[in-house]
Every structure is written in structure tokens, then in C-alpha cells.
Enzyme design. Structure first.
Site, PDB file in Angstrom:
ATOM      1  N   MET A  30      81.753 -61.606  14.279  1.00  0.00           N
ATOM      2  CA  MET A  30      81.809 -60.232  14.800  1.00  0.00           C
ATOM      3  C   MET A  30      82.427 -59.289  13.769  1.00  0.00           C
ATOM      4  SD  MET A  30      82.292 -60.228  18.880  1.00  0.00           S
ATOM      5  CE  MET A  30      84.059 -60.473  18.930  1.00  0.00           C
ATOM      6  N   GLY A  31      82.531 -59.765  12.523  1.00  0.00           N
ATOM      7  CA  GLY A  31      83.027 -58.897  11.468  1.00  0.00           C
ATOM      8  C   GLY A  31      84.541 -58.851  11.387  1.00  0.00           C
ATOM      9  N   HIS A  37      87.106 -66.787   8.218  1.00  0.00           N
ATOM     10  CA  HIS A  37      85.657 -66.609   8.089  1.00  0.00           C
ATOM     11  C   HIS A  37      85.181 -67.045   6.705  1.00  0.00           C
ATOM     12  CE1 HIS A  37      86.630 -63.432  11.185  1.00  0.00           C
ATOM     13  NE2 HIS A  37      85.654 -64.082  11.792  1.00  0.00           N
ATOM     14  N   GLY A 147      84.295 -71.911  13.661  1.00  0.00           N
ATOM     15  CA  GLY A 147      85.677 -72.301  13.445  1.00  0.00           C
ATOM     16  C   GLY A 147      86.269 -73.027  14.636  1.00  0.00           C
TER      17      GLY A 147
END
Length: 280
Positions: A30-31, A37, A147
Site C-alpha cells: 500500500m506504499g 518492504h 511479510g
């Protein structure tokens, strides 16, 4: 590295790569990307010829009172991280590209989603499964990377892939932590200085349980009590849940006698944070 915003642009890139016999990894996000990430992208780059990173704040996984509008966004910074990590393409669609005005098809699951985060976020995993299913159909990756910090999500996605015969491998990757133990999270940016310090009770309470288990304790009731006492000593912390569940079924367990997920969710001020440890 390219940034594309339409489904057709992604599919065209994938068609070209597959015609060349290349493998494709997908990292759904989702940025507001961080080192956690990046660890997913790094692994995907190491294991595939091309890597697609999706950056999409998915509206249908947020509840009415949740932080959809205020969720942090920084495409420029995200692009730099993806470029550095070696991603081939960022898919950054508008919501209208993913959900037409007549959109009405969802992926529901009758197991795994009722407890833990699903207990207080009843529509969350329907939204997660639906958007991830769409991404799998759009990108058609060989592998997709998630993750372990979102352990329930990882278990749910693996189950969905098995149930619906998606032709790809799900790769779970370890939690990445700050030097003081706090799990990396985009929502950490919400925390004030005092809240950031208070947030350490999550990893500290997990460490307390790990120490007790290493010393021979197997009763999850006693482990939960010790974790609860530690977190409740922090005035800025409010427990959402502390659970020990079977890592396969996500059903509560009374003893650590099989692979078990110890998952917690705690409000630090107004920010809800999650963390976990898996005993395998």
C-alpha cells in the site's frame, strides 16, 4: 524502471517478459515503503527475472472509522526505494482502475478470518483477498512476496491460493525491525516521540513470552498473563488482543505443543500496531 497506472500496461509488460521466458515476482504493497518492504523486493529480485511492485491504498480493506484518507503516501520516495532495490515496474493504479462503478464481486473466506485482526475488522480480509486476487490475475506472477509481520494476512493468502488454485508460489519473509525491536510499519509515522517509545511494549512483551517458553513454560494462559501485565504498565498502550493460535488453522491453543503463532495488536495512543512471533 517504469511506473504504470493501468491494468493493460501491466499486462502488456508481463506478456513481453513471458514471451522472453522470464519469471515474474510480485510484491503487493500500500506504499509508504520502508526497509521491511525493501526486504521483500530484495528477495523477489534475487529469485525472479522481473519484479512488479504494486502500490495501491486499497479502499475496500478499510473500515468506516479507519485511516483510509490519512494513510501515509509518498510515491516519489517509494519509487526511489523500488529503483534502488531493482524492481522492474511499479503498478500504481487509481481506485477507479481497480473497482468500476458496478464492481460487486468479492472473495470471502469462511475460516481463518474471524479471529485476531478479523474480530474487530470484519470486512478487512474480504478486501485484502479481493484486491490480492485481482493483482494475481492482472500480473500473473510466478511468486508473490508477503511479510510475516502481517501473519494472519500471510496465512489467509496462502489458504486462498490453495483453495482457488492460483498458479503461483507464496513466499513469506521475516519481520524487519528497528534497532530497538519495533517492527517496521508505515503506521509508525503516526507516532509522537513519547508514543514511539511506548510502542516498544509490543516487541518487549513478545520477548517475555519467548523467554518463558525457552525456560519451559507451555501454558498459553500464563504466557498471555505475563504479556498483559507488561503492556498494561505502559499508560499510552491499550491492548486490542494477545493470542496464541495454531499457525495452520489460527484457532486458539492452550499449550505450545505444535507450530503456534503468538500475535498481538495494541493501540499506542490512536495508532493500532501489530506484531507477532511464530514458534515452529
Amino acid at each position: 524502471m517504469k511506473i504504470v497506472r493501468t491494468v493493460e500496461e501491466v499486462r502488456q509488460a508481463v506478456r513481453t517478459w513471458k514471451a522472453e521466458g522470464k519469471t515474474i515476482g510480485l510484491v503487493p504493497t500500500m506504499g509508504y515503503l520502508h526497509e521491511g518492504h525493501k526486504s521483500l523486493i530484495d528477495r523477489a529480485v534475487a529469485e525472479n527475472d522481473h519484479v512488479v511492485v504494486s502500490i495501491f491504498v486499497n479502499p475496500i480493506q478499510f473500515g468506516p472509522a479507519e485511516d483510509l484518507e490519512t494513510y501515509p503516501r509518498d510515491l516519489e520516495k517509494d519509487s526511489e526505494l523500488c529503483q534502488t532495490a531493482g524492481a522492474s515496474l511499479i503498478f500504481h493504479p487509481d481506485p477507479s482502475q481497480m473497482y468500476s462503478p458496478t464492481f460487486s464481486s468479492f472473495i470471502n473466506m469462511s475460516t481463518l478470518t474471524g479471529g485476531l485482526c478479523g474480530k474487530t475488522r470484519p470486512s478487512h480480509f474480504q478486501g485484502v483477498c479481493t484486491v490480492v486476487g485481482k493483482l494475481f490475475n492482472i500480473v500473473e506472477p510466478n511468486k508473490a512476496y508477503f511479510g510475516q509481520k502481517d501473519a494472519q494476512q500471510l496465512a489467509v493468502i496462502r489458504h486462498m491460493v490453495e483453495d482457488l488454485n492460483f498458479n503461483l508460489e507464496i513466499v513469506g519473509c521475516p519481520i524487519v525491525r528497528e534497532a530497538d525491536g519495533l517492527a517496521k510499519s508505515s503506521r509508525n509515522s503516526y507516532l509522537s516521540k513519547d508514543e514511539r517509545k511506548a510502542a516498544l511494549v509490543l516487541s518487549q512483551s513478545l520477548a517475555i513470552a519467548q523467554k518463558m517458553i525457552n525456560e519451559g513454560e507451555r501454558d498459553t494462559g500464563k504466557l498471555t498473563l505475563a504479556m498483559t501485565k507488561h503492556i498494561e504498565n505502559e499508560p499510552l498502550a491499550k491492548i486490542d488482543y494477545i493470542e496464541f493460535v495454531d499457525w495452520k488453522t489460527l484457532e486458539p491453543v492452550g499449550l505450545i505443543d505444535r507450530p503456534v503463532l503468538n500475535a498481538i495488536a495494541v493501540y499506542i495512543g490512536k495508532t493500532r500496531l501489530i506484531d507477532n512471533h511464530i514458534y515452529e
